[in-house]
Write a protein that holds these residues in place. Structure first.
Motif, PDB file in Angstrom:
ATOM      1  N   ASN A  19     -11.340  27.401 -57.876  1.00 12.46           N
ATOM      2  CA  ASN A  19     -10.759  26.085 -58.164  1.00 12.46           C
ATOM      3  C   ASN A  19     -10.861  25.114 -56.991  1.00 12.46           C
ATOM      4  OD1 ASN A  19      -9.963  26.940 -60.752  1.00 12.46           O
ATOM      5  ND2 ASN A  19      -8.098  27.868 -59.919  1.00 12.46           N
ATOM      6  N   ILE A  20     -11.397  25.561 -55.854  1.00 12.28           N
ATOM      7  CA  ILE A  20     -11.517  24.695 -54.690  1.00 12.28           C
ATOM      8  C   ILE A  20     -12.941  24.142 -54.635  1.00 12.28           C
ATOM      9  CG2 ILE A  20     -11.341  24.553 -52.177  1.00 12.28           C
ATOM     10  CD1 ILE A  20      -9.372  26.830 -52.236  1.00 12.28           C
ATOM     11  N   SER A  21     -13.041  22.847 -54.581  1.00 14.31           N
ATOM     12  CA  SER A  21     -14.364  22.208 -54.593  1.00 14.31           C
ATOM     13  C   SER A  21     -15.102  22.468 -53.280  1.00 14.31           C
ATOM     14  CB  SER A  21     -14.212  20.698 -54.799  1.00 14.31           C
ATOM     15  OG  SER A  21     -13.578  20.112 -53.670  1.00 14.31           O
ATOM     16  N   LEU A  22     -16.419  22.276 -53.326  1.00 12.13           N
ATOM     17  CA  LEU A  22     -17.239  22.464 -52.137  1.00 12.13           C
ATOM     18  C   LEU A  22     -16.797  21.528 -51.020  1.00 12.13           C
ATOM     19  CD1 LEU A  22     -19.662  23.668 -50.668  1.00 12.13           C
ATOM     20  CD2 LEU A  22     -21.113  21.940 -51.780  1.00 12.13           C
ATOM     21  N   LYS A  23     -16.464  20.287 -51.372  1.00 11.08           N
ATOM     22  CA  LYS A  23     -16.022  19.314 -50.370  1.00 11.08           C
ATOM     23  C   LYS A  23     -14.771  19.794 -49.653  1.00 11.08           C
ATOM     24  CE  LYS A  23     -14.492  14.511 -49.886  1.00 11.08           C
ATOM     25  NZ  LYS A  23     -14.234  13.230 -50.604  1.00 11.08           N
ATOM     26  N   ASP A  24     -13.802  20.306 -50.432  1.00 10.56           N
ATOM     27  CA  ASP A  24     -12.557  20.794 -49.826  1.00 10.56           C
ATOM     28  C   ASP A  24     -12.793  22.047 -48.992  1.00 10.56           C
ATOM     29  OD1 ASP A  24     -11.009  18.762 -50.813  1.00 10.56           O
ATOM     30  OD2 ASP A  24     -10.399  19.842 -52.621  1.00 10.56           O
ATOM     31  N   ARG A  25     -13.726  22.900 -49.438  1.00 10.91           N
ATOM     32  CA  ARG A  25     -14.029  24.108 -48.663  1.00 10.91           C
ATOM     33  C   ARG A  25     -14.617  23.742 -47.303  1.00 10.91           C
ATOM     34  NH1 ARG A  25     -15.873  26.276 -53.730  1.00 10.91           N
ATOM     35  NH2 ARG A  25     -18.071  26.054 -53.136  1.00 10.91           N
ATOM     36  N   VAL A  26     -15.506  22.761 -47.287  1.00  7.98           N
ATOM     37  CA  VAL A  26     -16.093  22.306 -46.027  1.00  7.98           C
ATOM     38  C   VAL A  26     -15.010  21.712 -45.124  1.00  7.98           C
ATOM     39  CG1 VAL A  26     -17.676  20.647 -44.962  1.00  7.98           C
ATOM     40  CG2 VAL A  26     -18.378  21.925 -47.004  1.00  7.98           C
ATOM     41  N   LYS A  27     -14.114  20.930 -45.718  1.00  8.19           N
ATOM     42  CA  LYS A  27     -13.036  20.313 -44.949  1.00  8.19           C
ATOM     43  C   LYS A  27     -12.131  21.372 -44.330  1.00  8.19           C
ATOM     44  CE  LYS A  27      -9.178  17.059 -45.443  1.00  8.19           C
ATOM     45  NZ  LYS A  27      -8.430  16.187 -46.395  1.00  8.19           N
ATOM     46  N   VAL A  28     -11.767  22.384 -45.127  1.00  7.41           N
ATOM     47  CA  VAL A  28     -10.912  23.460 -44.620  1.00  7.41           C
ATOM     48  C   VAL A  28     -11.607  24.218 -43.491  1.00  7.41           C
ATOM     49  CG1 VAL A  28      -9.859  25.682 -45.203  1.00  7.41           C
ATOM     50  CG2 VAL A  28      -9.573  23.742 -46.741  1.00  7.41           C
ATOM     51  N   SER A  29     -12.894  24.519 -43.674  1.00  5.75           N
ATOM     52  CA  SER A  29     -13.623  25.266 -42.644  1.00  5.75           C
ATOM     53  C   SER A  29     -13.689  24.487 -41.335  1.00  5.75           C
ATOM     54  CB  SER A  29     -15.030  25.608 -43.138  1.00  5.75           C
ATOM     55  OG  SER A  29     -15.826  24.452 -43.256  1.00  5.75           O
ATOM     56  N   GLN A  30     -13.858  23.157 -41.419  1.00  4.63           N
ATOM     57  CA  GLN A  30     -13.896  22.332 -40.213  1.00  4.63           C
ATOM     58  C   GLN A  30     -12.524  22.293 -39.535  1.00  4.63           C
ATOM     59  OE1 GLN A  30     -16.645  20.861 -38.700  1.00  4.63           O
ATOM     60  NE2 GLN A  30     -17.647  22.210 -40.181  1.00  4.63           N
ATOM     61  N   ASN A  31     -11.476  22.246 -40.347  1.00  3.96           N
ATOM     62  CA  ASN A  31     -10.117  22.262 -39.778  1.00  3.96           C
ATOM     63  C   ASN A  31      -9.856  23.572 -39.032  1.00  3.96           C
ATOM     64  OD1 ASN A  31      -9.571  19.722 -40.748  1.00  3.96           O
ATOM     65  ND2 ASN A  31      -8.485  20.426 -42.573  1.00  3.96           N
ATOM     66  N   TRP A  32     -10.303  24.685 -39.630  1.00  4.94           N
ATOM     67  CA  TRP A  32     -10.147  25.977 -38.967  1.00  4.94           C
ATOM     68  C   TRP A  32     -10.928  25.995 -37.657  1.00  4.94           C
ATOM     69  CZ3 TRP A  32      -7.724  30.729 -39.821  1.00  4.94           C
ATOM     70  CH2 TRP A  32      -6.910  30.782 -40.964  1.00  4.94           C
ATOM     71  N   LYS A  33     -12.131  25.480 -37.693  1.00  6.91           N
ATOM     72  CA  LYS A  33     -12.990  25.504 -36.513  1.00  6.91           C
ATOM     73  C   LYS A  33     -12.398  24.682 -35.373  1.00  6.91           C
ATOM     74  CE  LYS A  33     -17.805  24.582 -35.182  1.00  6.91           C
ATOM     75  NZ  LYS A  33     -19.137  24.109 -35.671  1.00  6.91           N
ATOM     76  N   ARG A  34     -11.805  23.555 -35.709  1.00 12.06           N
ATOM     77  CA  ARG A  34     -11.259  22.649 -34.692  1.00 12.06           C
ATOM     78  C   ARG A  34      -9.790  22.907 -34.379  1.00 12.06           C
ATOM     79  NH1 ARG A  34     -13.841  17.407 -37.763  1.00 12.06           N
ATOM     80  NH2 ARG A  34     -16.056  17.881 -37.316  1.00 12.06           N
ATOM     81  N   GLY A  35      -9.173  23.825 -35.119  1.00 13.10           N
ATOM     82  CA  GLY A  35      -7.765  24.127 -34.868  1.00 13.10           C
ATOM     83  C   GLY A  35      -6.820  23.056 -35.379  1.00 13.10           C
ATOM     84  N   LEU A  36      -7.228  22.322 -36.422  1.00  9.53           N
ATOM     85  CA  LEU A  36      -6.378  21.270 -36.990  1.00  9.53           C
ATOM     86  C   LEU A  36      -5.501  21.847 -38.090  1.00  9.53           C
ATOM     87  CD1 LEU A  36      -9.049  18.427 -37.285  1.00  9.53           C
ATOM     88  CD2 LEU A  36      -7.412  18.809 -35.427  1.00  9.53           C
ATOM     89  N   TYR A  37      -4.251  21.461 -38.123  1.00 11.65           N
ATOM     90  CA  TYR A  37      -3.338  21.963 -39.138  1.00 11.65           C
ATOM     91  C   TYR A  37      -2.239  20.940 -39.401  1.00 11.65           C
ATOM     92  CZ  TYR A  37      -0.111  22.904 -35.297  1.00 11.65           C
ATOM     93  OH  TYR A  37       0.718  22.763 -34.218  1.00 11.65           O
TER      94      TYR A  37
END
Length: 295
Positions: A19-37
């Protein structure tokens, strides 16, 4: 090779989170990579509490003093419903630890009792298990394992005709802080305070209740083991007051761990969990920190 790995990872994401779109998956992965929460407090208390929590699907079980409360998750709002679905009572003192099975919640409390609560119901069975608080508890294959401040670990029957019968009482010579049953029900591990006994991490035969081996050596006094997690019948994680996560393989060595990770801020580690793959999560009481590790 990298393209195949990337493709495999993308397929895994689609299967796990359809149910998670590709756009949201990319956004989440970038947040994890940069430590954003984003920081939020879905529940607040007037008193400072150190609760134990378990997530079962879309229901969060959380201990609050002597009770366990079940809250419904609201994923679309990233929050919890304020009113609990059920409140499980019965302990006269704080709930020290609890776990979930397919049908029950099993809790150990500061009053020395073990209580079996039926999920989403008020039905419960309780029995006196220890002379002092039950610090840890585990359940697998028809047995309950408990450890206590009274310097004993005990194995209990879950069979309908012998429910609550003590099968073994193991004197540990030290306060028991953590305990875990092997996935193949052949043995169990106990973690103690490392004050009254020099070996805080020991493995016992589940059927006979006899000591099999001690893990590690030269532990500092007070380097108690606060959590134990089996990954396979032969490998397990431990963590505790000495700020280390250790990974053990009993097939290779019982004196030296395979890998160890040190908490960078010198905080005692109270609990650990893994994804059974490459990630380890540890929790400490100081500053409410949950730290993620790459195994």
């Amino acid at each position: 090779s990298n393209q195949r790995a990337t493709s495999s990872s993308a397929v895994s994401w689609r299967l796990q989170f359809p149910n998670i779109s590709l756009k949201d998956r990319v956004k989440v992965s970038q947040n994890w990579k940069r430590g954003l929460y984003r920081e939020d407090a879905p529940l607040k208390w007037k008193k400072n509490l150190l609760p134990w929590i378990q997530l079962d699907g879309d229901i969060l079980y959380l201990s609050q003093a002597a009770d366990i409360r079940a809250f419904k998750l609201q994923p679309e709002k990233y929050s919890l419903k304020r009113k609990p679905l059920v409140v499980y009572t019965g302990h006269r003192e704080d709930v020290c630890r609890f776990l979930l099975t397919s049908s029950h919640i099993i809790s150990g409390g500061g009053d020395g009792k073990i209580i079996l609560h039926q999920k989403l119901s008020n039905f419960k069975i309780e029995f006196s298990a220890h002379e002092q608080e039950v610090n840890c508890i585990d359940c697998l294959g028809g047995v309950i394992l408990s450890g206590s401040r009274d310097k004993t670990a005990r194995v209990w029957s879950l069979s309908s005709n012998t429910l609550g019968q003590c099968l073994h009482t193991i004197p540990t010579g030290d306060r028991v802080w953590s305990a875990a049953i092997s996935p193949i029900l052949s043995s169990f591990a106990t973690g103690t305070a490392c004050c009254g006994h020099v070996s805080p991490l020991r493995i016992w035969d589940l059927e006979r209740g006899e000591l099999l081996t001690c893990l590690g050596e030269d532990f500092r006094r007070g380097a108690g083991i606060l959590d134990i997690l089996y990954e396979t019948p032969f490998t397990l994680f431990s963590c505790g007051y000495d700020t280390y996560i250790r990974y053990w393989d009993t097939r290779v060595s019982t004196t030296k761990c395979m890998v160890e990770w040190e908490e960078p801020h010198d905080s005692a580690l109270y609990c650990i969990q893994t994804d059974r793959n490459n990630m380890i999560a540890s929790g400490s009481a100081y500053y409410g920190v949950v730290r993620l590790w790459d195994k």
